[in-house]
Design a protein around this motif. Sequence first.
Motif, PDB file in Angstrom:
ATOM      1  N   LEU A 142       9.169  45.759  16.829  1.00  0.00           N
ATOM      2  CA  LEU A 142       8.481  44.435  17.697  1.00  0.00           C
ATOM      3  C   LEU A 142       6.914  44.285  16.963  1.00  0.00           C
ATOM      4  CD1 LEU A 142       8.684  43.033  20.137  1.00  0.00           C
ATOM      5  CD2 LEU A 142       7.779  44.587  21.466  1.00  0.00           C
ATOM      6  N   ALA A 143       6.304  45.535  16.358  1.00  0.00           N
ATOM      7  CA  ALA A 143       4.960  45.197  15.861  1.00  0.00           C
ATOM      8  C   ALA A 143       5.235  44.316  14.697  1.00  0.00           C
ATOM      9  CB  ALA A 143       4.301  46.492  15.681  1.00  0.00           C
TER      10      ALA A 143
ATOM     11  N   THR B 112       7.740  42.366  13.671  1.00  0.00           N
ATOM     12  CA  THR B 112       7.809  41.006  14.088  1.00  0.00           C
ATOM     13  C   THR B 112       6.916  40.112  14.696  1.00  0.00           C
ATOM     14  OG1 THR B 112      10.161  42.078  14.839  1.00  0.00           O
ATOM     15  CG2 THR B 112       9.831  39.674  15.062  1.00  0.00           C
ATOM     16  N   LEU B 113       5.856  40.907  15.418  1.00  0.00           N
ATOM     17  CA  LEU B 113       4.820  40.194  16.048  1.00  0.00           C
ATOM     18  C   LEU B 113       3.839  39.432  14.907  1.00  0.00           C
ATOM     19  CD1 LEU B 113       3.691  42.472  18.898  1.00  0.00           C
ATOM     20  CD2 LEU B 113       4.337  40.213  19.073  1.00  0.00           C
TER      21      LEU B 113
ATOM     22  N   ASP C 184      -9.505  34.883  21.106  1.00  0.00           N
ATOM     23  CA  ASP C 184      -8.994  34.083  21.866  1.00  0.00           C
ATOM     24  C   ASP C 184     -10.139  32.899  22.390  1.00  0.00           C
ATOM     25  OD1 ASP C 184     -10.188  35.384  23.845  1.00  0.00           O
ATOM     26  OD2 ASP C 184      -8.402  35.730  25.419  1.00  0.00           O
TER      27      ASP C 184
ATOM     28  N   LEU D 169       5.327  35.738  14.731  1.00  0.00           N
ATOM     29  CA  LEU D 169       5.665  35.050  16.189  1.00  0.00           C
ATOM     30  C   LEU D 169       4.336  34.224  16.543  1.00  0.00           C
ATOM     31  CD1 LEU D 169       7.261  37.821  18.494  1.00  0.00           C
ATOM     32  CD2 LEU D 169       8.297  35.826  16.955  1.00  0.00           C
ATOM     33  N   PRO D 170       4.799  33.037  17.097  1.00  0.00           N
ATOM     34  CA  PRO D 170       3.663  32.220  17.537  1.00  0.00           C
ATOM     35  C   PRO D 170       2.959  32.626  18.883  1.00  0.00           C
ATOM     36  CG  PRO D 170       5.578  30.990  18.121  1.00  0.00           C
ATOM     37  CD  PRO D 170       6.234  32.530  17.267  1.00  0.00           C
ATOM     38  N   VAL D 171       2.668  33.767  19.041  1.00  0.00           N
ATOM     39  CA  VAL D 171       2.171  34.296  20.209  1.00  0.00           C
ATOM     40  C   VAL D 171       0.553  34.566  20.073  1.00  0.00           C
ATOM     41  CG1 VAL D 171       3.986  35.536  21.340  1.00  0.00           C
ATOM     42  CG2 VAL D 171       2.604  36.657  19.746  1.00  0.00           C
ATOM     43  N   THR D 172      -0.290  34.643  21.280  1.00  0.00           N
ATOM     44  CA  THR D 172      -1.632  34.800  20.822  1.00  0.00           C
ATOM     45  C   THR D 172      -1.863  36.518  20.998  1.00  0.00           C
ATOM     46  OG1 THR D 172      -2.141  32.993  22.018  1.00  0.00           O
ATOM     47  CG2 THR D 172      -3.902  34.347  21.663  1.00  0.00           C
ATOM     48  N   PRO D 173      -1.762  37.278  19.853  1.00  0.00           N
ATOM     49  CA  PRO D 173      -1.964  38.497  19.958  1.00  0.00           C
ATOM     50  C   PRO D 173      -3.273  38.934  20.388  1.00  0.00           C
ATOM     51  CG  PRO D 173      -1.414  37.988  17.764  1.00  0.00           C
ATOM     52  CD  PRO D 173      -1.679  36.568  18.527  1.00  0.00           C
ATOM     53  N   GLY D 174      -3.605  40.201  20.822  1.00  0.00           N
ATOM     54  CA  GLY D 174      -4.921  40.509  21.137  1.00  0.00           C
ATOM     55  C   GLY D 174      -5.667  40.811  20.158  1.00  0.00           C
ATOM     56  N   TYR D 175      -5.318  41.047  18.825  1.00  0.00           N
ATOM     57  CA  TYR D 175      -6.252  41.190  17.878  1.00  0.00           C
ATOM     58  C   TYR D 175      -6.825  39.932  17.236  1.00  0.00           C
ATOM     59  CZ  TYR D 175      -1.729  40.474  15.317  1.00  0.00           C
ATOM     60  OH  TYR D 175      -0.702  40.177  14.526  1.00  0.00           O
TER      61      TYR D 175
END
Lengths: 215, 161
Positions: free
Chosen positions: B142-143, B145-146, B158, B149-155
Amino acid sequence: MDDSVFNVNAIPQLSRCPHERVAPAASAAVALFISSFADAHMGTGLTGGFGSGFQHPLTGADHLLAMVSVGLWGAFLGRPLIFVLPVIFPAVMVAGAVMGMLGVPLPPVETGIALSVTVLGGCIALSLKAPVWIASLIVAIFAIFHGYAHGKELPSAADPIGYSLGFVLATGSLHVLGIGIGFLNHLPGGVRVTRGLGLFIAGAGAWFLYKALVL
Amino acid sequence: MRGGALPPALLCGAIGLALAFAPRRAWLPSLVTLAIATAALAVLLIPRKWLEGVFLGCWVSVAATAATVHLPRGLTVRSAVALSLNAGVWSGAEVGLAGSRFDIVKALVCILLLIPASFIVRRRAPIIVKVVASWLIAVAVLAATLQFLPVTPGYLPDHLD
């Protein structure tokens, strides 16, 4: 218009009385004390991400019952499924989580999750001895729905690694709990208890299914 | 936040689980190799542009290392040392690029998973170790793949940062 409104000298008169000075400060202090952080920024950072990820499978009764059922059904099926199912589930769940984050369309997830609770509970209640490949397939299909829900609800500001670590560990712990409950089968009358538990889980699943489809 | 001690700690944890399925004589050379490789890569100047590749390598190594618990005959001495060298390289590179030197210590402590894991394997309950390894594989996949991915990861910063 009254000029006193714009009279700067009038301002000190407002705070002439001590309680009038204290009141606004006290109000601000109380407001600060009772207010919480903005929800959008809850669960930030590694520990916050882990916390919200760990909570996710535990706070929903549907997730919780399904995860316990995977372990419990594995315990009913014995070797090799007692360990194959808890190994397959997180692996496939991750694929589901990625699908959820990507927004890949999937049949109604709530219905899939409710169905997983009903079917897995039913398998335990009936003490169904499925072949390895069928049991693995059933669990894998349902794992996609559970993973999808976790992935879809990843908080945008949460640490994704902490979040995934949290929900995988919580899921695994619930499997272990289910396997632990399965040890009751070795006690006199224990099978009745676990099959009764399966019946209860299937009933709860039917209620979730009703809520997902009708309400 | 995605650097720091967590990726190398999980990698060292995976090595600990994998070594539980290796002969005891493989432990010392593997642990020494791991420590030397980690320390060497942590002080080596690695180009900043390799950061994404290092993270990917680290997570792929976690998954691959944890997957070796399913090998029917476990690890040989050579494969255990090779796996430890690989883990040391990626852990050291990750700490060198995105962590502090104290993170090496935190990560290497996770190798202590070897003690309960080998105890459990010798008690003929390797399944417990295999289940824990499957959790590590899931997190690592998962890490890894992240990153794509077009997500807003916490690192990443924002809207309020």
